[in-house]
Design a protein around this motif. Structure first.
Motif, PDB file in Angstrom:
ATOM      1  N   MET A   1       7.556  12.274 -63.743  1.00  0.00           N
ATOM      2  CA  MET A   1       7.871  11.362 -64.830  1.00  0.00           C
ATOM      3  C   MET A   1       9.164  11.818 -65.483  1.00  0.00           C
ATOM      4  SD  MET A   1       5.484  10.118 -67.882  1.00  0.00           S
ATOM      5  CE  MET A   1       6.010   8.625 -68.641  1.00  0.00           C
ATOM      6  N   GLY A   2       9.989  10.902 -65.851  1.00  0.00           N
ATOM      7  CA  GLY A   2      11.270  11.221 -66.468  1.00  0.00           C
ATOM      8  C   GLY A   2      11.177  11.335 -67.972  1.00  0.00           C
ATOM      9  N   ALA A   3      12.155  10.798 -68.642  1.00  0.00           N
ATOM     10  CA  ALA A   3      12.229  10.860 -70.102  1.00  0.00           C
ATOM     11  C   ALA A   3      11.101  10.045 -70.733  1.00  0.00           C
ATOM     12  CB  ALA A   3      13.581  10.324 -70.568  1.00  0.00           C
ATOM     13  N   HIS A   4      10.815  10.390 -71.977  1.00  0.00           N
ATOM     14  CA  HIS A   4       9.815   9.644 -72.721  1.00  0.00           C
ATOM     15  C   HIS A   4      10.232   9.590 -74.188  1.00  0.00           C
ATOM     16  CE1 HIS A   4       8.441  13.829 -73.244  1.00  0.00           C
ATOM     17  NE2 HIS A   4       8.005  13.415 -74.425  1.00  0.00           N
ATOM     18  N   VAL A   5       9.616   8.702 -74.922  1.00  0.00           N
ATOM     19  CA  VAL A   5       9.879   8.612 -76.357  1.00  0.00           C
ATOM     20  C   VAL A   5       8.762   9.327 -77.109  1.00  0.00           C
ATOM     21  CG1 VAL A   5      11.255   6.493 -76.227  1.00  0.00           C
ATOM     22  CG2 VAL A   5       8.781   6.340 -76.504  1.00  0.00           C
ATOM     23  N   GLY A   6       9.067   9.780 -78.306  1.00  0.00           N
ATOM     24  CA  GLY A   6       8.115  10.549 -79.093  1.00  0.00           C
ATOM     25  C   GLY A   6       6.832   9.816 -79.427  1.00  0.00           C
ATOM     26  N   ARG A   7       6.899   8.500 -79.514  1.00  0.00           N
ATOM     27  CA  ARG A   7       5.676   7.759 -79.866  1.00  0.00           C
ATOM     28  C   ARG A   7       4.612   7.872 -78.784  1.00  0.00           C
ATOM     29  NH1 ARG A   7       8.926   2.580 -79.125  1.00  0.00           N
ATOM     30  NH2 ARG A   7       8.599   2.141 -76.925  1.00  0.00           N
ATOM     31  N   ASP A   8       5.017   8.296 -77.567  1.00  0.00           N
ATOM     32  CA  ASP A   8       4.064   8.445 -76.472  1.00  0.00           C
ATOM     33  C   ASP A   8       3.374   9.802 -76.457  1.00  0.00           C
ATOM     34  OD1 ASP A   8       4.638   5.870 -75.647  1.00  0.00           O
ATOM     35  OD2 ASP A   8       6.152   6.509 -74.199  1.00  0.00           O
ATOM     36  N   VAL A   9       3.701  10.683 -77.409  1.00  0.00           N
ATOM     37  CA  VAL A   9       3.055  11.990 -77.523  1.00  0.00           C
ATOM     38  C   VAL A   9       1.830  11.832 -78.420  1.00  0.00           C
ATOM     39  CG1 VAL A   9       3.312  14.385 -78.267  1.00  0.00           C
ATOM     40  CG2 VAL A   9       5.236  13.200 -77.173  1.00  0.00           C
ATOM     41  N   LEU A  10       0.669  12.162 -77.884  1.00  0.00           N
ATOM     42  CA  LEU A  10      -0.596  12.020 -78.596  1.00  0.00           C
ATOM     43  C   LEU A  10      -0.887  13.288 -79.384  1.00  0.00           C
ATOM     44  CD1 LEU A  10      -3.333  10.530 -79.088  1.00  0.00           C
ATOM     45  CD2 LEU A  10      -4.143  11.660 -76.995  1.00  0.00           C
ATOM     46  N   VAL A  11      -1.224  13.138 -80.664  1.00  0.00           N
ATOM     47  CA  VAL A  11      -1.620  14.269 -81.505  1.00  0.00           C
ATOM     48  C   VAL A  11      -3.094  14.098 -81.848  1.00  0.00           C
ATOM     49  CG1 VAL A  11      -1.274  15.470 -83.690  1.00  0.00           C
ATOM     50  CG2 VAL A  11       0.689  14.545 -82.455  1.00  0.00           C
ATOM     51  N   GLU A  12      -3.870  15.153 -81.571  1.00  0.00           N
ATOM     52  CA  GLU A  12      -5.288  15.161 -81.895  1.00  0.00           C
ATOM     53  C   GLU A  12      -5.612  16.430 -82.662  1.00  0.00           C
ATOM     54  OE1 GLU A  12      -7.578  13.434 -78.151  1.00  0.00           O
ATOM     55  OE2 GLU A  12      -6.004  14.870 -77.595  1.00  0.00           O
ATOM     56  N   PHE A  13      -6.714  16.395 -83.414  1.00  0.00           N
ATOM     57  CA  PHE A  13      -7.129  17.586 -84.148  1.00  0.00           C
ATOM     58  C   PHE A  13      -8.644  17.703 -84.141  1.00  0.00           C
ATOM     59  CE2 PHE A  13      -7.357  14.318 -87.380  1.00  0.00           C
ATOM     60  CZ  PHE A  13      -8.440  14.676 -88.175  1.00  0.00           C
ATOM     61  N   ALA A  14      -9.092  18.932 -84.372  1.00  0.00           N
ATOM     62  CA  ALA A  14     -10.516  19.224 -84.553  1.00  0.00           C
ATOM     63  C   ALA A  14     -10.611  20.254 -85.667  1.00  0.00           C
ATOM     64  CB  ALA A  14     -11.132  19.769 -83.270  1.00  0.00           C
ATOM     65  N   ILE A  15     -11.494  20.045 -86.601  1.00  0.00           N
ATOM     66  CA  ILE A  15     -11.668  20.983 -87.709  1.00  0.00           C
ATOM     67  C   ILE A  15     -12.596  22.094 -87.238  1.00  0.00           C
ATOM     68  CG2 ILE A  15     -12.580  21.272 -90.041  1.00  0.00           C
ATOM     69  CD1 ILE A  15     -11.672  18.326 -90.538  1.00  0.00           C
ATOM     70  N   ALA A  16     -12.021  23.302 -87.105  1.00  0.00           N
ATOM     71  CA  ALA A  16     -12.798  24.441 -86.611  1.00  0.00           C
ATOM     72  C   ALA A  16     -12.029  25.728 -86.852  1.00  0.00           C
ATOM     73  CB  ALA A  16     -13.083  24.285 -85.122  1.00  0.00           C
ATOM     74  N   ASP A  17     -12.771  26.846 -86.866  1.00  0.00           N
ATOM     75  CA  ASP A  17     -12.160  28.173 -86.979  1.00  0.00           C
ATOM     76  C   ASP A  17     -11.381  28.520 -85.723  1.00  0.00           C
ATOM     77  OD1 ASP A  17     -12.824  29.205 -89.524  1.00  0.00           O
ATOM     78  OD2 ASP A  17     -14.883  29.554 -88.871  1.00  0.00           O
ATOM     79  N   GLU A  18     -10.537  29.533 -85.850  1.00  0.00           N
ATOM     80  CA  GLU A  18      -9.694  29.957 -84.741  1.00  0.00           C
ATOM     81  C   GLU A  18     -10.486  30.558 -83.578  1.00  0.00           C
ATOM     82  OE1 GLU A  18     -10.018  33.230 -87.730  1.00  0.00           O
ATOM     83  OE2 GLU A  18      -9.474  31.124 -87.873  1.00  0.00           O
ATOM     84  N   ASP A  19     -11.705  31.002 -83.820  1.00  0.00           N
ATOM     85  CA  ASP A  19     -12.491  31.601 -82.739  1.00  0.00           C
ATOM     86  C   ASP A  19     -13.372  30.584 -82.008  1.00  0.00           C
ATOM     87  OD1 ASP A  19     -14.241  31.195 -84.814  1.00  0.00           O
ATOM     88  OD2 ASP A  19     -15.038  33.236 -84.839  1.00  0.00           O
ATOM     89  N   ALA A  20     -13.210  29.303 -82.307  1.00  0.00           N
ATOM     90  CA  ALA A  20     -13.985  28.255 -81.636  1.00  0.00           C
ATOM     91  C   ALA A  20     -13.563  28.142 -80.172  1.00  0.00           C
ATOM     92  CB  ALA A  20     -13.781  26.918 -82.345  1.00  0.00           C
ATOM     93  N   ASN A  21     -14.478  27.707 -79.348  1.00  0.00           N
ATOM     94  CA  ASN A  21     -14.183  27.438 -77.948  1.00  0.00           C
ATOM     95  C   ASN A  21     -13.607  26.026 -77.871  1.00  0.00           C
ATOM     96  OD1 ASN A  21     -14.182  26.771 -75.251  1.00  0.00           O
ATOM     97  ND2 ASN A  21     -16.274  27.424 -74.869  1.00  0.00           N
ATOM     98  N   PRO A  22     -12.333  25.880 -77.474  1.00  0.00           N
ATOM     99  CA  PRO A  22     -11.733  24.541 -77.488  1.00  0.00           C
ATOM    100  C   PRO A  22     -12.465  23.547 -76.592  1.00  0.00           C
ATOM    101  CG  PRO A  22     -10.268  26.135 -76.443  1.00  0.00           C
ATOM    102  CD  PRO A  22     -11.395  26.903 -77.030  1.00  0.00           C
ATOM    103  N   ALA A  23     -13.123  24.024 -75.543  1.00  0.00           N
ATOM    104  CA  ALA A  23     -13.851  23.122 -74.655  1.00  0.00           C
ATOM    105  C   ALA A  23     -15.045  22.485 -75.355  1.00  0.00           C
ATOM    106  CB  ALA A  23     -14.308  23.879 -73.408  1.00  0.00           C
ATOM    107  N   GLY A  35       7.047  11.299 -86.676  1.00  0.00           N
ATOM    108  CA  GLY A  35       7.629  12.527 -86.146  1.00  0.00           C
ATOM    109  C   GLY A  35       6.555  13.522 -85.753  1.00  0.00           C
ATOM    110  N   LYS A  36       6.796  14.233 -84.647  1.00  0.00           N
ATOM    111  CA  LYS A  36       5.874  15.254 -84.142  1.00  0.00           C
ATOM    112  C   LYS A  36       6.728  16.400 -83.622  1.00  0.00           C
ATOM    113  CE  LYS A  36       3.506  11.230 -82.561  1.00  0.00           C
ATOM    114  NZ  LYS A  36       3.373  10.319 -81.440  1.00  0.00           N
ATOM    115  N   SER A  37       6.478  17.594 -84.102  1.00  0.00           N
ATOM    116  CA  SER A  37       7.309  18.727 -83.694  1.00  0.00           C
ATOM    117  C   SER A  37       6.445  19.956 -83.443  1.00  0.00           C
ATOM    118  CB  SER A  37       8.330  19.036 -84.798  1.00  0.00           C
ATOM    119  OG  SER A  37       9.078  20.180 -84.468  1.00  0.00           O
ATOM    120  N   MET A  38       6.699  20.622 -82.330  1.00  0.00           N
ATOM    121  CA  MET A  38       6.047  21.888 -82.010  1.00  0.00           C
ATOM    122  C   MET A  38       7.168  22.884 -81.746  1.00  0.00           C
ATOM    123  SD  MET A  38       2.992  23.250 -81.647  1.00  0.00           S
ATOM    124  CE  MET A  38       1.789  22.030 -81.193  1.00  0.00           C
TER     125      MET A  38
END
Length: 150
Positions: A1-23, A35-38
């Motif tokens: 895949m080539g270039a993309h626009v920022g609106r195509d970047v999906l941002v998701e979150f989960a409320i949890a401690d840092e020691d949680a298992n992401p799975a 805007g989305k920046s990492m």
């Protein structure tokens, strides 16, 4: 895949401690973002000494810092989950030891992902008189943030 626009970047979150298992986490969409920046940076330690080659500074890295920031147009529709995240940042509960801890996952059109625990340091609402109301967020890594290749 080539270039993309920022609106195509999906941002998701989960409320949890840092020691949680992401799975085991249930990630939900953070909608109506603009805007989305990492950003990844490393702290360094100066290892320069009197015998450093050609009087050139040398360094080692010590700790990695990952910062997520973003902004969007304010919507109160539950499907966009903005108010759920804001409520947690403003008044975090016992599930995260009263700390504004969140896991973020950014997914790019290629399938590349950033995923990891963060602590939110700032939430801002902006409500100008004659323009759209907006919000912004800044969060710093609070454990290992992984880059998962596509």
């Amino acid at each position: 895949m080539g270039a993309h626009v920022g609106r195509d970047v999906l941002v998701e979150f989960a409320i949890a401690d840092e020691d949680a298992n992401p799975a085991s986490l249930t990630f939900i969409n953070l909608g109506m973002m603009r805007g989305k920046s990492m950003k990844t940076s490393w702290d360094t330690a100066d290892t320069t000494a009197d015998d450093s080659p050609n009087f050139t500074k040398t360094s080692l890295v010590t700790f990695k810092n990952v910062e997520f920031s973003g902004d969007g147009v304010s919507y109160d529709d539950a499907v966009f989950n903005q108010e759920a995240l804001e409520a947690h940042v403003v008044s975090p509960g016992p599930a995260t030891a009263n700390q504004p801890k969140v896991w973020f996952r950014l997914t790019y059109p290629s399938g590349k992902k950033y995923e990891g625990p963060f602590i939110v340091s700032e939430w801002s609402n902006d409500s100008p008189y004659a323009d759209a109301a907006t919000w912004s967020i800044t969060a710093a890594s609070n454990g290992d943030v992984a880059l998962i290749p596509a």
